[in-house]
Design a protein around this motif. Structure first.
Motif, PDB file in Angstrom:
ATOM      1  N   ALA A 176      -2.155   0.226   7.509  1.00 39.12           N
ATOM      2  CA  ALA A 176      -1.720   0.343   5.838  1.00 39.12           C
ATOM      3  C   ALA A 176      -1.928   1.789   6.095  1.00 39.12           C
ATOM      4  CB  ALA A 176      -3.098  -0.357   4.954  1.00 39.12           C
ATOM      5  N   GLY A 219       0.757  -1.312  -0.178  1.00 36.21           N
ATOM      6  CA  GLY A 219      -0.025   0.487   0.083  1.00 36.21           C
ATOM      7  C   GLY A 219       0.783   1.079   0.034  1.00 36.21           C
ATOM      8  N   ILE A 270      -6.960   2.459  -1.049  1.00 34.80           N
ATOM      9  CA  ILE A 270      -6.547   1.357  -0.135  1.00 34.80           C
ATOM     10  C   ILE A 270      -7.517   0.603  -0.125  1.00 34.80           C
ATOM     11  CG2 ILE A 270      -4.964   0.245   0.446  1.00 34.80           C
ATOM     12  CD1 ILE A 270      -3.359   2.230   0.998  1.00 34.80           C
ATOM     13  N   VAL A 274      -8.133   4.895   3.018  1.00 39.18           N
ATOM     14  CA  VAL A 274      -7.668   3.379   3.171  1.00 39.18           C
ATOM     15  C   VAL A 274      -9.226   3.342   4.307  1.00 39.18           C
ATOM     16  CG1 VAL A 274      -6.277   1.681   4.431  1.00 39.18           C
ATOM     17  CG2 VAL A 274      -5.265   3.423   3.977  1.00 39.18           C
TER      18      VAL A 274
END
Ligand code: 13P
Ligand code: SF4
Length: 317
Positions: free
Chosen positions: A69, A49, A57, A78
């Motif tokens: 992440a 990521g 992501i 994310v």
């Protein structure tokens, strides 16, 4: 339109990338790979990521994976597929109690497993994964450091035994790996004497003791691919069989028994939280932009230092 095509379309439209853990369903793993994302262990998911040029992501896994992440990619959006998908190790280690223990041992280096909250990572000196724990702790031991380890008591115990390091262990555990039964695995081994026993180190000591290979999800997949046995008894979440049978289609994979007399789970070798991930939820998140992971920037910056230490260390060792 087929749901996979709708997801492909939405990923493209949003410049998003799908990263999946080996324990989620095979259809999500396949889609992640087909669309230029990745299926991997928790460390590689985060690294991928961070290195990707996507704006978004999408994490098919559990909450701590989404948080890791986000910590490494604070400028990206994310999302997780289900915001209730957690991990017993993360839940077993609340920040206030953990912080108190750290305060009581100021002379110890604090090492935490990746399966923890952003706050716990921020309080730690190092974050490690199952694939890197031995190397990091050996390195710290060589530098005469005493270690406060959290949250997994089984992984901590394994690392302590292997390295001989001075370690205080938090008493958390994984509800999936804790259930594997050494005596039942040995009964199975009698039926398949030429098999190899593969064990994730979140399993209890007596199960680790009878293993031919102890390792992270990635290491266990490599073992199936590279070892000469044709039969493997696998003591980890059965979601991993999807990738194992892809890399070694002619080998026989057997789920390690976990249903003892006291079993209270429907499918003991599968994580209920990983099972909350689905194609439908993936499409929903892409369309509605719900389940976004948000982290306080001060916590995020502090946690990033502990994770970055691991990334730099693994790059150099
Ligand atoms: P890995 O880091 O080996 O992928 O393990 C993550 C996990 O949650 C194991 O239960
Ligand atoms: Fe957590 Fe265990 Fe599920 Fe992995 S398998 S996410 S350690 S509860």
């Amino acid at each position: 339109m087929d749901i996979r095509d709708s997801i492909r379309q939405e990923l493209k439209k949003n410049n998003a990338v799908l990263v999946a853990h080996y324990y989620v369903s095979g259809d999500l793993q396949d889609l992640a790979e087909e669309t230029g994302g990745i299926v991997s262990d928790s460390l590689e998911m985060a690294r991928f990521g961070q290195n990707s040029d996507a704006d978004m992501i999408i994490v098919a896994g559990v909450k701590f994976m989404g948080q890791t992440a986000k910590i490494l990619s604070p400028d990206k959006q994310v999302f997780v597929l289900d915001d209730q998908a957690t991990c017993s190790l993360d839940e077993d280690c609340p920040i206030d109690d953990f912080s108190k223990l750290c305060d009581q041992h100021p002379d110890h280096t604090v090492v935490v497993y990746a399966n923890t909250s952003a706050e716990v990572k921020a309080r730690a000196d190092w974050v490690v994964t199952s694939g890197s724990a031995l190397k990091v702790v050996n390195h710290l031991k060589e530098n005469n450091q005493k270690i406060l380890w959290a949250p997994d008591k089984h992984l901590g115990n394994y690392v302590k035994n292997e390295t001989g390091a001075d370690m205080i262990l938090w008493q958390g555990s994984c509800v999936v790996h804790e259930r594997f039964k050494a005596d039942a695995i040995l009964n199975l081994k009698e039926l398949y004497p030429n098999s190899a026993i593969l064990v994730h180190p979140e399993s209890p000591q007596e199960v680790v003791d009878i293993a031919d290979v102890v390792g992270s999800t990635t290491a266990l997949i490599e073992a199936v691919k590279n070892r000469e046995e044709d039969v493997f008894i696998v003591a980890t979440d059965n979601g991993i069989f999807h990738k194992m049978s892809e890399v070694a289609p002619n080998k026989k994979l057997i789920e390690a028994p976990s249903m003892g007399d006291s079993a209270d789970c429907e499918s003991c070798a599968h994580c209920d939280w990983m099972a909350m991930n689905s194609l439908e939820k993936c499409l929903n998140v892409l369309k509605k932009k719900n389940n976004e992971i948000l982290i306080d920037p001060t916590i995020g910056n502090q946690a990033k230092k502990s994770i970055q230490k691991l990334l730099d260390f693994t790059a150099n060792h």
